[in-house]
Scaffold this motif. Sequence first.
Motif, PDB file in Angstrom:
ATOM      1  N   ASN A 653      58.861  34.454  49.324  1.00 28.73           N
ATOM      2  CA  ASN A 653      58.812  35.904  49.496  1.00 28.73           C
ATOM      3  C   ASN A 653      57.071  36.007  49.881  1.00 28.73           C
ATOM      4  O   ASN A 653      56.468  36.895  49.290  1.00 28.73           O
ATOM      5  CB  ASN A 653      58.753  36.433  48.023  1.00 28.73           C
ATOM      6  N   TYR A 674      63.309  33.829  50.961  1.00 27.63           N
ATOM      7  CA  TYR A 674      63.245  35.051  50.525  1.00 27.63           C
ATOM      8  C   TYR A 674      64.417  35.358  49.400  1.00 27.63           C
ATOM      9  O   TYR A 674      65.537  35.108  49.908  1.00 27.63           O
ATOM     10  CB  TYR A 674      63.281  36.457  51.489  1.00 27.63           C
ATOM     11  N   SER A 676      65.918  38.712  46.519  1.00 26.48           N
ATOM     12  CA  SER A 676      65.640  39.964  46.151  1.00 26.48           C
ATOM     13  C   SER A 676      64.610  40.342  45.273  1.00 26.48           C
ATOM     14  O   SER A 676      64.416  39.821  44.181  1.00 26.48           O
ATOM     15  CB  SER A 676      67.073  40.523  45.760  1.00 26.48           C
ATOM     16  N   SER A 681      60.431  46.068  49.672  1.00 21.86           N
ATOM     17  CA  SER A 681      61.654  46.112  50.539  1.00 21.86           C
ATOM     18  C   SER A 681      61.379  44.966  51.589  1.00 21.86           C
ATOM     19  O   SER A 681      60.187  44.403  51.665  1.00 21.86           O
ATOM     20  CB  SER A 681      61.575  47.374  51.191  1.00 21.86           C
ATOM     21  N   SER A 682      62.490  44.824  52.344  1.00 17.88           N
ATOM     22  CA  SER A 682      62.269  43.575  53.365  1.00 17.88           C
ATOM     23  C   SER A 682      61.436  43.779  54.373  1.00 17.88           C
ATOM     24  O   SER A 682      60.449  42.964  55.213  1.00 17.88           O
ATOM     25  CB  SER A 682      63.700  43.375  54.142  1.00 17.88           C
ATOM     26  N   THR A 683      61.061  45.293  54.807  1.00 11.75           N
ATOM     27  CA  THR A 683      59.866  45.656  55.672  1.00 11.75           C
ATOM     28  C   THR A 683      58.718  45.281  55.222  1.00 11.75           C
ATOM     29  O   THR A 683      57.901  44.878  56.318  1.00 11.75           O
ATOM     30  CB  THR A 683      60.041  47.154  55.929  1.00 11.75           C
ATOM     31  N   TYR A 685      57.641  42.443  54.123  1.00 14.10           N
ATOM     32  CA  TYR A 685      57.151  41.073  54.425  1.00 14.10           C
ATOM     33  C   TYR A 685      56.666  40.960  55.811  1.00 14.10           C
ATOM     34  O   TYR A 685      56.242  39.761  56.101  1.00 14.10           O
ATOM     35  CB  TYR A 685      58.414  40.141  54.417  1.00 14.10           C
ATOM     36  N   PRO A 703      66.901  33.936  53.604  1.00 16.20           N
ATOM     37  CA  PRO A 703      66.942  35.237  52.809  1.00 16.20           C
ATOM     38  C   PRO A 703      68.234  35.191  52.205  1.00 16.20           C
ATOM     39  O   PRO A 703      69.435  35.373  52.647  1.00 16.20           O
ATOM     40  CB  PRO A 703      66.796  36.123  53.976  1.00 16.20           C
ATOM     41  N   VAL A 706      68.914  39.590  50.359  1.00 23.32           N
ATOM     42  CA  VAL A 706      67.752  40.616  51.021  1.00 23.32           C
ATOM     43  C   VAL A 706      68.341  41.102  52.190  1.00 23.32           C
ATOM     44  O   VAL A 706      68.595  40.266  53.268  1.00 23.32           O
ATOM     45  CB  VAL A 706      66.349  39.768  51.279  1.00 23.32           C
ATOM     46  N   VAL A 709      66.813  41.060  56.702  1.00 25.79           N
ATOM     47  CA  VAL A 709      65.543  40.287  57.032  1.00 25.79           C
ATOM     48  C   VAL A 709      65.559  39.741  58.485  1.00 25.79           C
ATOM     49  O   VAL A 709      64.542  39.803  59.002  1.00 25.79           O
ATOM     50  CB  VAL A 709      65.379  39.274  56.032  1.00 25.79           C
ATOM     51  N   SER A 727      71.790  35.105  55.023  1.00 21.58           N
ATOM     52  CA  SER A 727      71.986  36.372  55.075  1.00 21.58           C
ATOM     53  C   SER A 727      73.041  36.853  56.057  1.00 21.58           C
ATOM     54  O   SER A 727      73.813  35.898  56.456  1.00 21.58           O
ATOM     55  CB  SER A 727      70.463  36.695  55.915  1.00 21.58           C
TER      56      SER A 727
END
Length: 883
Positions: A653, A674, A676, A681-683, A685, A703, A706, A709, A727
Motif C-alpha cells: 500500500n 495493495y 482494500s 482510494s486507489s487514486t 496511490y 492488487p 482494490v 488499480v 484484480s
Amino acid sequence: MAAYASLVSLLTTMDQIKNHPRFSTSVDKNQLESLGEKIGFLLEFIEKHTDGVLESRIACAAYAAEDVIESHVVDQIKPGIRTKVAKIIHSMRLKKTWASLLDLHSVIEEMDSIKKKVLELKDEIGSNEHDMQPTCTTTSSSTPLITTGKNTMVGFEEQLLQLLDKLTGQQSNRQVIPIVGMGGIGKTTLAKNAYEHSLIVHHFDIRTWITVSQKYNVIELLLQLLSEKNSQIDEQLLGQKLHKMLWARRYLIVIDDIWSIEAWEEVSRFFPDNNNGSRIVVTTRISNVAIYFDSPCFELSFLDEDKSWKLFCQKAFDQVGCPSELEDIGKEIIKKCKGLPLSICVIGGLLGRSNRTQKYWKNIAKDLTSILNSGEDENCLSILSLSYTYLPAHLKPCFLYMGIFPEDHKIFVSRLIKLWVAEGFIKSNLSESWEETARGYLSDLIDRNLVLNHWLGSNGRIKICKIHDLLRDLCLKLAHKDEFICVMEDTQRGIESGRRIVCNENFITAKHHESRALHTLQLAPLTRTLVTSIDGRLPKNRLLRVMSFNKGARKKYLCRHIIDQVNMRYLAYYKLTRSFPADKLSSSIDVLWNLQTIIITANIEALSQIWKMRQLRHVDIYELHLPNPPRNRGQQQSEFVLQNLQTLKTVFNFVWSEEACERLVNVRKLNIKYVSDPQRSSTEYRLYNICRLHKLESLTCCPYDVDNVLQKLTFPSSLKKLCLEGSMIRWEDLTVIGSLPNLEVLKLKNRLVKGSVWNPVEGEFLRLKFLLIQWSDLVNWNADSSHFPVLEKLVLESLKKLEEIPLDIGEIPTLGLIQVHWCSESAAISAMKIAEEQENNGNEELQVRVSFAGKYQLESFQEKMKQSADQNFTRYNFQAVAY
C-alpha cells in the motif's frame, strides 16, 4: 585463492569508505593511497602466478588491513569496538601476525615486505622463463573410466553408436565433433571406445590421439600428432610436415581435454580438408569451446539408476555378477554416486578389491563421499580438482563458496550473487554492476561444468543451480585447507579463528549441542560470515558482515539487537513467522552503514531511517510497510536517494509520489501489493508515477479487492517482465501492455482478466517470449502466429472454459514448449493437434506437455484419443500426465 578474495574485498571496502560522506575523512588518505597501490600490484601478481607461501602472507595481511580499517569505522559508530577486538585477539593468543597488524602503518610495512618478495620471485621467474615454459602432458587428465577389463562401453552405448555413425557418415567434408561434459562424466571413454572400434580402425587411413592441458606447448602437440619424440625443426616446419602427412588421406584425430579455442587454432591450421571424410573429435569440459565448432555436440549427462548399477556391477564383479545378499546395500551405495560415472567406477573398483560382506559395505555406504576422496584412491579427486586448478583467480573463491550450501541444495542464483557481492569477491567494473559481473562469473562456472544449471526462469536466465556432491566435497576440502570456510562438524577447536563459519541444520539436530555451538560462535571475533540454523542470538562480533539465518529466529533479535551489527552487508532471516500487526525495524537501523541486502520472510514496518541507508542494493521482505521519504529540509539532495537500490519487494500500500520515484531511480525489480483500505482510494496511490522508474525491468503488481488499480498504472518502456494478479481487467485493456517495446515475459495470474473472448491486435507483443495465463474465464482465444511472433514458451493453467488453443500458435517459428495444466479437455485435444501438425510439418523442436488434475481425467482423455481417427497420438512430441 584466499589471497585474491581478501585483496578484492579490501579494495572494495576502501572504495566504499572513500565515497562515504561520513567516513571519507576519517582514514588517512595517504595511507589508503599507499595501500591501494600495493593491493593493485599484488592482485596483478596473484592473477598470473601461484605461490602458496606468499599467497598465505598476502591473505593474512589483507585480512588484517580490512579489520583495522573497518574497526576504525565501527569505532566511530559504536565507540570502544576497536579496543575490544584488540583485547580479544591478544587474549586468544592468535597468530602473532594478527596481533602486530592492528594499525594501518604496520599493515603497510608488511605489504611492502611482501611486495619485495614478489619482485624477487618475478626476477627469478624471468631468469628461468625458458625452463618454465608450459608443456603438454602425454598423460590424459581424463583417464578412461567407464570401461570394463574388455574396454566395453557402459551407460553410453547409444551415444557410441551415434558417434560411430558421425565418424563414418557420408559427408565428405572434414568435420569436427565435440564431446562436452563435466570432469569424470565419460568424455574420454566415449572417444576412446570409438577410436579403438574395429569399424573405425578399418575406415581411416590415419588415426592419432593427443591430450591437451590448459598449459600446452604447440611443438609438443605437433610431435605427438607426428608420433615423433624429438625434433630440432621449428613449429612452422613441423606443421608443414604434419600437413603433408595428412594430405590426400582420410584421417581421424582425437584432441582430448582441450581448454581453449587458442589451442585449437594453433594446431588446426595444419589439418587439411581433403574432402574425403576426415574427422576430428574434440573433448572438453568447457561448453563455449564445444559451441565454437558450430556443429552438433555430444553433451554427456549423468547415468540413470539402471545404467549406474550396470556400470558398477561390471566394474566390481566383471562377468560374475553381484551376490544377492549385497544387492540392496550395493544399490544404496550407487544411488549416492548421483549418476557420475567417475564416482561409480572409483567405488566399484574399491569394493571389487574389498571384503564382500554386508558389514563392510554398510560402512562404505555411510561415508561414501570421504571414501571417494580419500588417499585410498585419489584418482577421482585429482581428476575433478583439475577443473579447479585451471580456474582463473577470480572464479576460485566463487566456486569454493558453493560449499556453504548443504548437500543437494537447490541454490537460488539471486541469493548466491548477493552473497558473492557482500563477501567482496566481485571486482569493480565501470561498464557493469557487481551483480551483472557476478552473473557472468556464474555462467563461467556453469560453462566449465563445475556448477549445474538446474532450472531456468521465465526470462530464460538461470534461476536455480546445483553442485554435484563430489564437487561440493572438493570445495570444502580445498576451502578448509586455505582456511577459507569452516563448516561446523563438531564444536572443534580453532573454529573461533574462522572468518566464514557455516553451521547447518543437520549438524544442530544430529549432534544435539546447539548451546555448545552457540558458545563457540560467541568466541569468534574475526568471523565475517555466519550461515547458521541456530536460533537468532547474534554473536558478539560487530565486524560481522554476512549473517544468514536458515531457520526461524526470534524476532526480538531482528528488531532490537540487529543494530549491534553495524558492519553488516548481508542480512537474511528465513522461515520467520508472519504476524499482524507488522514488526518494526529499529529506529537506529541506519547505523548499518554498509548494509547491501536485507531479506526477511515476515511482515515488517520500516521507519523513515531506511531512506538514509545509501548502500542498500536489495530489499526483499515478504510484506514491507514503507513510509514516505522524508523531505530534505536543507540537507543535500542526495541525503535520501537510494542510488544503489536495485530490488524492492514486496511494498505494501505504498504511495508513489514524485518524491518517492526520485529516490528510487535505479530500481530494476519491484514487487507491489495493495489491499482494500477504507481510508484511502486507489487514486491516492499515484501508480501513474511508476513510469518515472526508467531503469525498471521487472514488475509484479498484486492488487486485492482494490478497484481500478491497474487502469491507473502507467508502465515504463524499460519493462521486460510483468506479472499481474488479483484484480479484474478486460482483455482489451491488454493493448497498453502489448505496446510495451521491451516486454519479454507476461504473467496474467489469479483471475486477473475478465471476459470470455480475447482478440489480440497485430503489432503488439512483438518481443514477448513467455506467456502465462492462469485462472481465467477465457473461452475463445482468436490468435495466430503474427500476434506473438517470437514467443518461446506458452503456459496455460486452470482455463476450464477454453475451447481450444489456436492452431496457428504452433506456426510461431521460435515456439519450443506449450504447457497445458488442468485446463479443459478440449484445450488438451487442441494442444495434441498442434503437436501432431507440427511434427508432420517437420518441426521437431516444439514440445507439448499436458497435465490433468487426476488419473480419471487423464484416462478419459486417452480413451477419446484412441477412439479418434488417429490411433498413434503418442508418437508426437506430446506428453500427457496426471497430478
